[in-house]
Enzyme design. Structure first.
Site, PDB file in Angstrom:
ATOM      1  CB  CYS A   1      -6.444  -0.393   5.482  1.00 44.05           C
ATOM      2  SG  CYS A   1      -4.764  -1.040   5.243  1.00 44.05           S
TER       3      CYS A   1
ATOM      4  CB  CYS B   1      -1.763   1.419   6.308  1.00 41.42           C
ATOM      5  SG  CYS B   1      -1.491   0.691   4.680  1.00 41.42           S
TER       6      CYS B   1
ATOM      7  CG  HIS C   1      -2.005  -0.978   1.201  1.00 44.66           C
ATOM      8  ND1 HIS C   1      -3.073  -0.910   2.049  1.00 44.66           N
ATOM      9  CD2 HIS C   1      -2.212  -2.077   0.420  1.00 44.66           C
ATOM     10  CE1 HIS C   1      -3.898  -1.906   1.805  1.00 44.66           C
ATOM     11  NE2 HIS C   1      -3.395  -2.636   0.818  1.00 44.66           N
TER      12      HIS C   1
ATOM     13  CD  GLU D   1      -1.799   4.119   3.492  1.00 44.80           C
ATOM     14  OE1 GLU D   1      -2.948   4.361   3.883  1.00 44.80           O
ATOM     15  OE2 GLU D   1      -1.553   3.330   2.543  1.00 44.80           O
TER      16      GLU D   1
END
Length: 152
Positions: free
Chosen positions: A79, A82, A49, A51
Site C-alpha cells: 500500500c 508501506c 503491516h 512489510e
C-alpha cells in the site's frame, strides 16, 4: 520463489493469529534478515503491516534503518504507507505476489515507484506465486464470510 514461499509461511501465521494473511521477508546477500506478518489487530497498531514489521525486524537485526542492498518479498502488493517506508529505508527491490486492486501502490491503484518526483525508487516485480498468494487471501475472506474454510 524461495523467499516468496517463506513470506507465504508468515502469511499463514498471520491467518492463524486472526490477521489478514500477508507475510513479508527482507533479504540481503541471499540471507533473510527480516521477517514480518500482518499484526494491526493484535498490536492495536494501524501501521503493523507485514512489510513494516519485516522492515523493523531487518533494521534491528542489521543495526541500521537504511536497508541498502536489500530486497523485500511480500505476498500482497504494498500500500501507499508501506511503499513510503520502503522508500525511506532505501530498499532496492520489491517483489510481491498478488496485486491489490483496492490499495495497491505499485500500479494497481497508484504507481508510486513510477513517480519521478520522489527521491528514491525501488525496482518492483509483481505476480510471483500470485495464484497461491491471492488464493490464501481469498480463502481467508471466504472463511470470514462463512463461505467455507480453505486449508492452507
Amino acid at each position: 520463489m524461495r523467499y516468496m514461499r517463506e513470506a507465504l509461511v508468515l502469511a499463514r501465521e498471520a491467518w492463524a493469529a486472526g490477521e489478514v494473511p500477508v507475510g513479508a521477508v527482507v533479504v540481503r546477500n541471499g540471507e533473510i534478515v527480516g521477517r514480518g506478518f500482518n499484526a494491526p489487530i493484535s498490536r492495536h497498531d494501524p501501521s503493523a503491516h507485514a512489510e513494516i514489521m519485516a522492515l523493523r525486524d531487518a533494521a534491528g537485526n542489521l543495526g541500521n534503518y537504511r536497508l541498502v542492498g536489500c530486497s523485500l518479498y511480500v505476498t500482497l502488493e504494498p500500500c501507499i504507507m508501506c511503499m513510503g517506508a520502503i522508500f525511506h529505508a532505501r530498499v532496492e527491490r520489491v517483489v510481491y505476489g498478488a496485486s491489490d486492486p483496492k490499495t495497491g501502490a505499485c500500479g494497481s491503484v497508484i504507481d508510486l515507484p513510477a513517480e519521478t518526483r520522489l527521491n528514491h525508487h525501488a525496482e518492483v516485480v509483481g505476480g510471483i506465486l500470485a495464484d497461491e498468494c491471492g488464493g490464501l487471501l481469498s480463502g481467508f475472506f471466504a472463511q470470514r464470510r462463512g463461505k467455507g474454510n480453505i486449508a492452507n
